[in-house]
Scaffold this motif. Structure first.
Motif, PDB file in Angstrom:
ATOM      1  N   LYS A   1       3.611   5.076   6.839  1.00 18.67           N
ATOM      2  CA  LYS A   1       3.163   3.744   7.241  1.00 18.67           C
ATOM      3  C   LYS A   1       1.842   3.784   7.990  1.00 18.67           C
ATOM      4  O   LYS A   1       1.100   2.808   7.987  1.00 18.67           O
ATOM      5  N   ASN A   2       1.563   4.894   8.644  1.00 12.98           N
ATOM      6  CA  ASN A   2       0.279   5.069   9.312  1.00 12.98           C
ATOM      7  C   ASN A   2      -0.820   5.113   8.240  1.00 12.98           C
ATOM      8  O   ASN A   2      -0.827   5.998   7.379  1.00 12.98           O
ATOM      9  N   LYS A   3      -1.748   4.163   8.285  1.00 10.11           N
ATOM     10  CA  LYS A   3      -2.755   4.025   7.226  1.00 10.11           C
ATOM     11  C   LYS A   3      -3.712   5.214   7.149  1.00 10.11           C
ATOM     12  O   LYS A   3      -4.362   5.421   6.122  1.00 10.11           O
ATOM     13  N   GLY A   4      -3.800   5.975   8.235  1.00 10.02           N
ATOM     14  CA  GLY A   4      -4.674   7.144   8.216  1.00 10.02           C
ATOM     15  C   GLY A   4      -4.104   8.313   7.440  1.00 10.02           C
ATOM     16  O   GLY A   4      -4.811   9.282   7.155  1.00 10.02           O
ATOM     17  N   MET A   5      -2.827   8.191   7.052  1.00 10.28           N
ATOM     18  CA  MET A   5      -2.154   9.285   6.351  1.00 10.28           C
ATOM     19  C   MET A   5      -2.165   9.071   4.834  1.00 10.28           C
ATOM     20  O   MET A   5      -1.194   9.361   4.143  1.00 10.28           O
ATOM     21  N   TYR A   6      -3.269   8.586   4.317  1.00 13.09           N
ATOM     22  CA  TYR A   6      -3.435   8.455   2.873  1.00 13.09           C
ATOM     23  C   TYR A   6      -3.637   9.845   2.256  1.00 13.09           C
ATOM     24  O   TYR A   6      -3.901  10.811   2.984  1.00 13.09           O
ATOM     25  N   PRO A   7      -3.505  10.008   0.953  1.00 16.99           N
ATOM     26  CA  PRO A   7      -3.696  11.323   0.337  1.00 16.99           C
ATOM     27  C   PRO A   7      -5.054  11.928   0.696  1.00 16.99           C
ATOM     28  O   PRO A   7      -6.090  11.290   0.531  1.00 16.99           O
ATOM     29  N   TYR A   8      -5.029  13.119   1.231  1.00 21.20           N
ATOM     30  CA  TYR A   8      -6.182  13.866   1.731  1.00 21.20           C
ATOM     31  C   TYR A   8      -6.780  13.259   2.996  1.00 21.20           C
ATOM     32  O   TYR A   8      -7.898  13.590   3.386  1.00 21.20           O
ATOM     33  N   GLY A   9      -6.014  12.391   3.644  1.00 18.96           N
ATOM     34  CA  GLY A   9      -6.447  11.847   4.920  1.00 18.96           C
ATOM     35  C   GLY A   9      -5.713  12.506   6.072  1.00 18.96           C
ATOM     36  O   GLY A   9      -4.537  12.853   5.964  1.00 18.96           O
ATOM     37  N   TYR A  10      -6.385  12.699   7.169  1.00 16.84           N
ATOM     38  CA  TYR A  10      -5.850  13.201   8.421  1.00 16.84           C
ATOM     39  C   TYR A  10      -4.937  14.420   8.176  1.00 16.84           C
ATOM     40  O   TYR A  10      -5.399  15.432   7.669  1.00 16.84           O
ATOM     41  N   GLN A  11      -3.647  14.315   8.506  1.00 16.68           N
ATOM     42  CA  GLN A  11      -2.755  15.474   8.346  1.00 16.68           C
ATOM     43  C   GLN A  11      -2.127  15.552   6.952  1.00 16.68           C
ATOM     44  O   GLN A  11      -1.435  16.527   6.645  1.00 16.68           O
ATOM     45  N   ASN A  12      -2.378  14.581   6.122  1.00 18.90           N
ATOM     46  CA  ASN A  12      -1.834  14.562   4.762  1.00 18.90           C
ATOM     47  C   ASN A  12      -2.847  15.150   3.773  1.00 18.90           C
ATOM     48  O   ASN A  12      -3.308  14.482   2.859  1.00 18.90           O
ATOM     49  N   GLY A  13      -3.209  16.411   4.007  1.00 25.91           N
ATOM     50  CA  GLY A  13      -4.155  17.055   3.105  1.00 25.91           C
ATOM     51  C   GLY A  13      -5.565  17.097   3.638  1.00 25.91           C
ATOM     52  O   GLY A  13      -6.487  17.514   2.922  1.00 25.91           O
ATOM     53  N   GLY A  14      -5.765  16.662   4.900  1.00 30.14           N
ATOM     54  CA  GLY A  14      -7.065  16.879   5.514  1.00 30.14           C
ATOM     55  C   GLY A  14      -7.284  18.371   5.717  1.00 30.14           C
ATOM     56  O   GLY A  14      -6.339  19.150   5.776  1.00 30.14           O
ATOM     57  N   ASP A  15      -8.545  18.779   5.795  1.00 25.21           N
ATOM     58  CA  ASP A  15      -8.894  20.196   5.936  1.00 25.21           C
ATOM     59  C   ASP A  15      -9.182  20.474   7.417  1.00 25.21           C
ATOM     60  O   ASP A  15     -10.184  20.030   7.960  1.00 25.21           O
TER      61      ASP A  15
END
Length: 433
Positions: free
Chosen positions: A345-359
């Motif tokens: 639900k956190n909008k920053g956690m989109y695919p490759y965003g933040y902790q969801n696939g961020g580097d």
């Protein structure tokens, strides 16, 4: 027959000597390259510079976080006196809960009162200057503090700190109380492992809430590799500082290590499964979460001495393959493949965003360090170069990077600076030998 065996033995020894000679020659060239690498020296100097003016996570944060401080306290020790480092650690003890839990971070009380972030701030009579806060979805605050204390004592040789009293309790007793908190309040008897909320690898955001940092009635409790590997490292550090405590904690350490590999290691796929769910999964039934590879948790598991050299090499190969498939800039890639759009639900956690696939170099750098320590110097150096280069290109230590290697978040992220500094020092020591 004896002659044949002797010849075979001689042949084997000759081959082994040749192999060692070739490896030594290869490493000599590698060490020479490391010694003359100006990028390492440049980034090392930059790292030392950004820790001179504070201990908060970076310019985007007001707080001093223990999970961050644990990863740059070694760096800070190069520019700050031991008394300053110790005072930060003491604040965490002054804010410690009666049940032994440790807060995530602290911030000056006057700033807490003006804050609009949404934290439920914690105040204690022992700490007149700072307020604390705790992201209850995590289970790494206590273990991070133990590790930070161990690093502080290793650097300063201030063993007397363990016997200093804070609120009538010694630091040693408070550390043990924090470990007991995990056993009493975050331990699952069925699996013999500690639990937290469902998060993406080492992250602190659960899927069921728009912010996601607090346990709620909708939380799906889960067991993962990161929390348990951090616990194992903390137990090793705790027993090294306080050998008399081994009777209590060595059996716990052995059981956690055994159960981690029994329940979380996927032997067939040579990887750790993302989660063991204790009250159901927050994700759709048709979503195969075990396809996801956790880079950060795997790196910390290697630090906890859970994997063999063969398994470490397989893990590295998988990380490199994931980087190629995703197009990411480094093996700091949090996880691959990502959780789908809308999974959090956190909008920053989109695919490759933040902790969801961020580097995140913050964890990629830890993998580099473990590769060096386990004899994979060449591979470590190859995977380290892009991490170093983007610090130079972007003129800063950024919190994380997008899949196309664009910097995001704080540009003075001390956690990144800390792990890069540690790796550079280790490269230098290895090259000197």
């Amino acid at each position: 027959m004896k002659i044949r065996k002797t010849l075979l033995s001689f042949s084997f020894c000759f081959t082994l000597i040749n192999c060692l000679a070739v490896k030594q020659q290869t490493n000599t060239g590698l060490y020479a390259e490391i010694k003359k690498d100006s990028a390492l020296k440049q980034v090392k100097a930059k790292a030392l510079e950004i820790v001179k003016n504070g201990f908060n996570a970076g310019d985007g944060y007001g707080e001093v976080w223990i999970r961050d401080y644990n990863t740059f306290i070694t760096l800070s020790a190069q520019v700050h006196k031991p008394e300053v480092l110790k005072e930060n650690l003491k604040v965490f003890f002054r804010l410690q809960g009666k049940d032994g839990n440790i807060v995530d971070g602290f911030i000056p009380i006057e700033k807490a009162k003006k804050s609009t972030i949404g934290y439920d701030y914690i105040y204690t009579d022992l700490e007149p200057s700072y307020a604390g806060h705790k992201n209850s979805v995590e289970t790494d605050q206590e273990t991070s503090l133990v590790q930070a204390i161990y690093k502080y004592i290793s650097l300063s040789h201030d063993k007397a700190f363990l016997h200093e009293k804070i609120g009538g309790k010694s630091v040693a007793d408070r550390l043990e109380q924090s470990m007991e908190f995990l056993m009493k309040h975050r331990f699952n008897k069925k699996y013999g492992l500690i639990w937290g909320a469902t998060t993406a690898d080492w992250g602190d955001v659960q899927p069921e809430h728009e912010w996601g940092v607090y346990l709620t009635k909708d939380t799906h409790y889960a067991i993962d590799i990161y929390d348990n590997a951090m616990f194992l490292i903390a137990l090793d550090n705790f027993m090294a500082m306080l050998p008399a405590k081994k009777t209590r904690w060595k059996p716990v350490r052995e059981a956690i290590a055994k159960n981690t590999m029994k329940y979380l290691w996927d032997e067939k796929n040579n990887k750790f499964i993302p989660h063991i769910y204790l009250n159901g999964s927050p994700f759709p039934q048709n979503f195969n979460e075990n396809e996801i590879y956790y880079h950060g948790g795997t790196a910390v598991a290697i630090e906890a001495n859970l994997l063999s050299k063969k398994q470490i090499k397989i893990s590295l190969d998988k990380m490199v393959e994931n980087v190629k498939k995703s197009g990411a800039g480094s093996i700091g890639l949090t996880l691959y493949p990502t959780y789908p759009e809308g999974a959090f639900k956190n909008k920053g956690m989109y695919p490759y965003g933040y902790q969801n696939g961020g580097d995140w170099t913050w964890f990629g750098g830890r993998m580099i360090k473990q590769l060096i320590l386990n004899g994979f110097e060449k591979e470590a150096y190859e995977q380290f170069k892009p991490m170093i280069q983007r610090v130079i290109d972007n003129k800063g230590f950024y919190e994380w990077y997008t899949v196309d290697n664009k910097p995001k978040g704080s540009g003075t992220f001390r956690g990144e600076a800390g792990v890069l500094y540690d790796a550079i020092v280790l490269f230098e020591k290895t090259a000197k030998k």
